[in-house]
Design a protein around this motif. Structure first.
Motif, PDB file in Angstrom:
ATOM      1  N   SER A  82      14.699  12.100  35.599  1.00 16.35           N
ATOM      2  CA  SER A  82      13.896  12.177  34.378  1.00 16.35           C
ATOM      3  C   SER A  82      14.613  13.003  33.335  1.00 16.35           C
ATOM      4  N   ALA A  83      14.120  12.903  32.102  1.00 14.15           N
ATOM      5  CA  ALA A  83      14.670  13.735  31.034  1.00 14.15           C
ATOM      6  C   ALA A  83      14.451  15.210  31.340  1.00 14.15           C
ATOM      7  N   ALA A  84      13.321  15.530  31.955  1.00 12.65           N
ATOM      8  CA  ALA A  84      13.054  16.927  32.309  1.00 12.65           C
ATOM      9  C   ALA A  84      14.068  17.436  33.326  1.00 12.65           C
ATOM     10  N   ASP A  85      14.439  16.583  34.283  1.00 18.21           N
ATOM     11  CA  ASP A  85      15.485  16.967  35.238  1.00 18.21           C
ATOM     12  C   ASP A  85      16.782  17.291  34.507  1.00 18.21           C
ATOM     13  N   VAL A  86      17.173  16.427  33.579  1.00 16.24           N
ATOM     14  CA  VAL A  86      18.423  16.625  32.841  1.00 16.24           C
ATOM     15  C   VAL A  86      18.391  17.946  32.087  1.00 16.24           C
ATOM     16  N   GLN A  87      17.284  18.203  31.422  1.00 17.06           N
ATOM     17  CA  GLN A  87      17.168  19.440  30.645  1.00 17.06           C
ATOM     18  C   GLN A  87      17.243  20.677  31.545  1.00 17.06           C
ATOM     19  N   ALA A  88      16.581  20.624  32.694  1.00 16.41           N
ATOM     20  CA  ALA A  88      16.615  21.758  33.619  1.00 16.41           C
ATOM     21  C   ALA A  88      18.023  21.979  34.164  1.00 16.41           C
ATOM     22  N   CYS A  89      18.722  20.888  34.449  1.00 17.12           N
ATOM     23  CA  CYS A  89      20.091  20.992  34.963  1.00 17.12           C
ATOM     24  C   CYS A  89      21.030  21.561  33.911  1.00 17.12           C
ATOM     25  N   ALA A  90      20.852  21.134  32.673  1.00 18.60           N
ATOM     26  CA  ALA A  90      21.676  21.668  31.586  1.00 18.60           C
ATOM     27  C   ALA A  90      21.457  23.171  31.443  1.00 18.60           C
ATOM     28  N   MET A  91      20.210  23.604  31.533  1.00 16.54           N
ATOM     29  CA  MET A  91      19.901  25.035  31.433  1.00 16.54           C
ATOM     30  C   MET A  91      20.524  25.813  32.590  1.00 16.54           C
ATOM     31  N   ALA A  92      20.626  25.182  33.753  1.00 19.62           N
ATOM     32  CA  ALA A  92      21.191  25.852  34.927  1.00 19.62           C
ATOM     33  C   ALA A  92      22.716  25.913  34.889  1.00 19.62           C
ATOM     34  N   GLY A  93      23.332  25.139  33.997  1.00 19.40           N
ATOM     35  CA  GLY A  93      24.785  25.175  33.875  1.00 19.40           C
ATOM     36  C   GLY A  93      25.504  23.947  34.386  1.00 19.40           C
ATOM     37  N   ALA A  94      24.758  22.896  34.729  1.00 20.45           N
ATOM     38  CA  ALA A  94      25.410  21.660  35.183  1.00 20.45           C
ATOM     39  C   ALA A  94      26.256  21.074  34.063  1.00 20.45           C
ATOM     40  N   ARG A  95      27.398  20.486  34.449  1.00 23.14           N
ATOM     41  CA  ARG A  95      28.311  19.941  33.443  1.00 23.14           C
ATOM     42  C   ARG A  95      28.449  18.428  33.529  1.00 23.14           C
ATOM     43  N   PHE A  96      27.797  17.824  34.502  1.00 25.24           N
ATOM     44  CA  PHE A  96      27.642  16.380  34.523  1.00 25.24           C
ATOM     45  C   PHE A  96      26.397  16.038  35.325  1.00 25.24           C
ATOM     46  N   ILE A  97      25.908  14.823  35.131  1.00 25.03           N
ATOM     47  CA  ILE A  97      24.671  14.386  35.762  1.00 25.03           C
ATOM     48  C   ILE A  97      24.927  13.095  36.525  1.00 25.03           C
ATOM     49  N   VAL A  98      24.333  12.985  37.699  1.00 24.83           N
ATOM     50  CA  VAL A  98      24.374  11.759  38.487  1.00 24.83           C
ATOM     51  C   VAL A  98      22.938  11.363  38.788  1.00 24.83           C
ATOM     52  N   SER A  99      22.602  10.097  38.582  1.00 21.02           N
ATOM     53  CA  SER A  99      21.235   9.645  38.828  1.00 21.02           C
ATOM     54  C   SER A  99      21.233   8.508  39.844  1.00 21.02           C
ATOM     55  N   HIS A 114      24.683  16.530  25.711  1.00 19.77           N
ATOM     56  CA  HIS A 114      26.151  16.424  25.710  1.00 19.77           C
ATOM     57  C   HIS A 114      26.712  16.523  27.123  1.00 19.77           C
ATOM     58  N   LEU A 115      26.033  15.858  28.056  1.00 20.34           N
ATOM     59  CA  LEU A 115      26.474  15.832  29.445  1.00 20.34           C
ATOM     60  C   LEU A 115      26.845  14.414  29.848  1.00 20.34           C
ATOM     61  N   PRO A 116      28.018  14.223  30.470  1.00 20.74           N
ATOM     62  CA  PRO A 116      28.356  12.897  30.980  1.00 20.74           C
ATOM     63  C   PRO A 116      27.405  12.495  32.104  1.00 20.74           C
ATOM     64  N   LEU A 117      27.127  11.203  32.181  1.00 19.97           N
ATOM     65  CA  LEU A 117      26.188  10.679  33.172  1.00 19.97           C
ATOM     66  C   LEU A 117      26.851   9.581  33.986  1.00 19.97           C
ATOM     67  N   LEU A 118      26.674   9.656  35.304  1.00 19.49           N
ATOM     68  CA  LEU A 118      27.020   8.549  36.189  1.00 19.49           C
ATOM     69  C   LEU A 118      25.708   7.953  36.675  1.00 19.49           C
ATOM     70  N   PRO A 119      25.219   6.899  36.007  1.00 20.47           N
ATOM     71  CA  PRO A 119      23.932   6.333  36.391  1.00 20.47           C
ATOM     72  C   PRO A 119      24.057   5.394  37.577  1.00 20.47           C
ATOM     73  N   GLY A 120      23.056   5.419  38.440  1.00 21.01           N
ATOM     74  CA  GLY A 120      23.074   4.559  39.605  1.00 21.01           C
ATOM     75  C   GLY A 120      22.672   3.132  39.276  1.00 21.01           C
ATOM     76  N   VAL A 121      23.400   2.165  39.839  1.00 27.38           N
ATOM     77  CA  VAL A 121      23.081   0.744  39.670  1.00 27.38           C
ATOM     78  C   VAL A 121      23.247   0.042  41.012  1.00 27.38           C
ATOM     79  N   ALA A 122      22.482  -1.033  41.192  1.00 31.00           N
ATOM     80  CA  ALA A 122      22.605  -1.824  42.411  1.00 31.00           C
ATOM     81  C   ALA A 122      22.557  -3.322  42.136  1.00 31.00           C
TER      82      ALA A 122
END
Length: 218
Positions: A82-99, A114-122
């Motif tokens: 979720s967007a809330a997950d992304v925001q919390a991770c950014a606040m914690a210092g994460a520098r990329f996101i994987v979903s 401003h975080l790179p994302l590796l989104p999951g696809v199937a």
């Protein structure tokens, strides 16, 4: 300042995250005390892109500890849904996101942060949805269950401009087969952090597994 071969400062792109090493470790942590020594052990073995999954209540604190105390690592957050997950991770210092999947809301939140994302696809439709939002470096998940090597080979035609990080069922035994494919930039796997090694604090074993993974041909 962009990431360099010798440093990890500055903004990243998803492709840089994928190309840094052959394997991105998928990390599940339940004890914050393990976060820093684990990260140091992985970096010592040549793996510095670290995906800490949001599967435990301690995950954000672990991300924060690694970001603060292991500057030579690049800590990212996995299982962001979720967007809330992304925001919390950014606040914690994460520098990329994987979903594990892709939604427009998650993609927009990552751009805003401003975080790179590796989104999951199937599926092909999920690839197209991610591409419509500008994402061409994707996580193939769950890789084995969703078609494995055969699916990636089939996607090489219609989606020749996409690079994948297959995750889910990837092991030390089959990683090389996936890495040999032209459309695979790296793989994601949990075998670098065995549960028994984590429980015992066997950081030497983790470093050795990381060295083996870092040496996989691509």
């Amino acid at each position: 300042m962009d990431i360099t071969m010798d440093g990890v400062a500055g903004p990243l792109t998803a492709l840089q995250v994928m190309q840094d090493a052959a394997v991105i470790p998928v990390i599940v942590l339940t004890d914050v005390a393990h976060a820093v020594p684990l990260a140091r052990a992985l970096v010592a073995g040549g793996i510095r892109m670290l995906e800490v999954t949001l599967r435990t209540p301690q995950a954000l604190a672990c991300i924060e500890a690694i970001a603060r105390d292991v500057p030579e690592a690049v800590v990212g957050a996995g299982t962001a849904r979720s967007a809330a997950d992304v925001q919390a991770c950014a606040m914690a210092g994460a520098r990329f996101i994987v979903s594990p999947g892709y939604t427009h809301a998650v993609g927009t939140a990552c751009r805003d942060a401003h975080l790179p994302l590796l989104p999951g696809v199937a599926t092909g439709s999920e690839i197209m949805a991610a591409q419509e939002d500008g994402y061409t470096e994707l996580k193939f998940f769950p890789a084995l269950q969703a078609g494995g090597l055969a699916m990636l080979k089939a996607w090489g035609g219609p989606f020749g401009d996409v690079k994948f990080c297959p995750t889910g069922g990837i092991t030390a035994a089959n990683a090389a087969e996936f890495l040999a494919l032209a459309n695979v930039a790296c793989v994601g796997g949990s075998w670098l952090v065995p549960g028994d090694a984590l429980a015992r604090g066997d950081w030497a074993r983790v470093s050795e597994l990381a060295r083996q993974a870092a040496g996989l041909p691509r």
